[in-house]
Design a protein around this motif. Structure first.
Motif, mmCIF file in Angstrom:
data_model
loop_
_atom_site.group_PDB
_atom_site.id
_atom_site.type_symbol
_atom_site.label_atom_id
_atom_site.label_comp_id
_atom_site.label_asym_id
_atom_site.label_seq_id
_atom_site.Cartn_x
_atom_site.Cartn_y
_atom_site.Cartn_z
ATOM 1 N N GLY A 97 -30.683 -9.936 73.358
ATOM 2 C CA GLY A 97 -30.105 -10.628 72.220
ATOM 3 C C GLY A 97 -28.605 -10.435 72.133
ATOM 4 O O GLY A 97 -27.982 -9.772 72.968
ATOM 5 N N GLU A 98 -28.026 -11.017 71.101
ATOM 6 C CA GLU A 98 -26.579 -10.986 70.927
ATOM 7 C C GLU A 98 -26.129 -9.697 70.244
ATOM 8 O O GLU A 98 -26.927 -8.971 69.657
ATOM 9 N N GLY A 99 -24.813 -9.469 70.327
ATOM 10 C CA GLY A 99 -24.231 -8.313 69.647
ATOM 11 C C GLY A 99 -24.210 -7.086 70.530
ATOM 12 O O GLY A 99 -24.659 -7.105 71.693
ATOM 13 N N PRO A 100 -23.704 -5.976 70.021
ATOM 14 C CA PRO A 100 -23.641 -4.749 70.816
ATOM 15 C C PRO A 100 -25.032 -4.220 71.132
ATOM 16 O O PRO A 100 -25.988 -4.452 70.386
ATOM 17 N N VAL A 101 -25.142 -3.509 72.254
ATOM 18 C CA VAL A 101 -26.422 -2.931 72.667
ATOM 19 C C VAL A 101 -26.222 -1.469 73.045
ATOM 20 O O VAL A 101 -25.130 -1.048 73.435
ATOM 21 N N PHE A 102 -27.293 -0.710 72.919
ATOM 22 C CA PHE A 102 -27.340 0.616 73.530
ATOM 23 C C PHE A 102 -27.636 0.451 75.020
ATOM 24 O O PHE A 102 -28.386 -0.448 75.414
ATOM 25 N N THR A 103 -27.084 1.346 75.846
ATOM 26 C CA THR A 103 -27.597 1.508 77.205
ATOM 27 C C THR A 103 -27.864 2.992 77.418
ATOM 28 O O THR A 103 -27.179 3.850 76.875
ATOM 29 N N VAL A 166 -17.651 14.607 80.882
ATOM 30 C CA VAL A 166 -18.618 13.880 81.700
ATOM 31 C C VAL A 166 -19.299 12.813 80.848
ATOM 32 O O VAL A 166 -19.741 13.080 79.723
ATOM 33 N N TYR A 167 -19.379 11.600 81.378
ATOM 34 C CA TYR A 167 -20.167 10.546 80.744
ATOM 35 C C TYR A 167 -21.642 10.841 80.965
ATOM 36 O O TYR A 167 -22.089 11.049 82.090
ATOM 37 N N LEU A 168 -22.425 10.830 79.890
ATOM 38 C CA LEU A 168 -23.811 11.273 79.934
ATOM 39 C C LEU A 168 -24.825 10.147 80.125
ATOM 40 O O LEU A 168 -26.031 10.397 80.079
ATOM 41 N N GLY A 169 -24.354 8.933 80.343
ATOM 42 C CA GLY A 169 -25.285 7.844 80.581
ATOM 43 C C GLY A 169 -25.900 7.267 79.325
ATOM 44 O O GLY A 169 -26.966 6.648 79.385
ATOM 45 N N ALA A 170 -25.224 7.431 78.185
ATOM 46 C CA ALA A 170 -25.673 6.833 76.925
ATOM 47 C C ALA A 170 -24.457 6.248 76.230
ATOM 48 O O ALA A 170 -23.421 6.920 76.124
ATOM 49 N N GLN A 171 -24.583 5.027 75.732
ATOM 50 C CA GLN A 171 -23.444 4.375 75.097
ATOM 51 C C GLN A 171 -23.912 3.230 74.205
ATOM 52 O O GLN A 171 -25.067 2.797 74.267
ATOM 53 N N ILE A 172 -22.980 2.743 73.391
ATOM 54 C CA ILE A 172 -23.090 1.428 72.750
ATOM 55 C C ILE A 172 -21.978 0.579 73.343
ATOM 56 O O ILE A 172 -20.839 1.035 73.476
ATOM 57 N N LEU A 173 -22.308 -0.665 73.673
ATOM 58 C CA LEU A 173 -21.365 -1.530 74.380
ATOM 59 C C LEU A 173 -21.458 -2.949 73.846
ATOM 60 O O LEU A 173 -22.554 -3.496 73.675
ATOM 61 N N ARG A 174 -20.309 -3.572 73.616
ATOM 62 C CA ARG A 174 -20.280 -5.010 73.355
ATOM 63 C C ARG A 174 -20.397 -5.727 74.698
ATOM 64 O O ARG A 174 -19.767 -5.338 75.687
#
Length: 231
Positions: A97-103, A166-174
């Protein structure tokens, strides 16, 4: 009102070559840690955070993963050709769907605060990305010196070989920038670099422990981390 994400992309399509014989007949997310497949550890975080929609991408040896997830509330996005993180996320957008997502990466275990809840609480509409981070010396199973630096306003820049986070592999992204990438397979690093240049990429320190399970020795490290958390 903040535009909060309600969908998550769970990356599970990688080849898992660093795992050697452990991925000869199964994808890396099916490798057990304390008796549970890695993907179950990740999905427990998703479920606890109350995220409405979860998409899992597949590529390498998808059959065991597909069977394992048959009765779970997830949607699969199969990649006949491996698309990397950026291409895989773009392919899954109609499902997310639209909008920001978690990865979220599926090859790690966590202790302490739920990383997805932390991200949701820290998200604001002035951000294009919010990445969860830890100092390199606290990131179990990770051999590097860190990926990013964090300024006083919470913005990230590349560490470029300096000791960092360190980037931990979890984020919110537009995700709107994904459409502008010409390549079919590409890394989300392309988006991060553009967002960093515009001052719209931010970081947040995880309140707890984390262990990368990208190599066979990472399994014992992850199990030790979880055992200490249970004491």
């Amino acid at each position: 009102m903040r535009q909060l994400p309600d969908a998550l992309m769970l990356f599970a399509a990688g080849l898992g070559t660093r795992m050697g014989a452990l991925t000869a007949t199964q994808p890396k997310p099916m490798i057990p840690v304390v008796g549970r497949p890695l993907i179950d550890h990740a999905l427990a975080l998703v479920e606890a955070a109350g995220i409405a929609r979860t998409v899992v991408n597949t590529h390498y040896r998808p059959e065991p993963l597909r069977a394992h997830l048959a009765d779970r509330r997830v949607t699969l996005s199969h990649e006949p050709a491996l698309l990397e993180t950026g291409g895989g996320l773009r392919k899954a957008l109609p499902l997310l769907g639209e909008g920001p997502v978690f990865t979220l990466n599926s090859d790690a275990v966590w202790t302490g605060a739920n990383p997805l809840t932390e991200l949701r609480d820290g998200w604001s509409d002035g951000m294009d990305a919010l990445l969860l981070l830890l100092p390199a010396e606290q990131a179990s199973g990770h051999p590097g010196t860190g990926d990013f630096l964090l300024d006083a306003e919470g913005r990230i820049t590349r560490a470029q070989g300096r000791p960092g986070l360190v980037y931990l592999g979890a984020q919110i992204l537009r995700t709107d920038r994904l459409a502008g990438v010409a390549a079919e397979a590409f890394s989300l690093n392309l988006l991060w670099d553009a967002m960093i240049a515009e001052g719209r990429a931010f970081g947040l320190i995880h309140r707890g422990g984390w262990c990368d399970v990208g190599r066979p020795e990472g399994i014992a490290e992850a199990e030790a981390l979880l055992e200490r958390a249970d004491v």
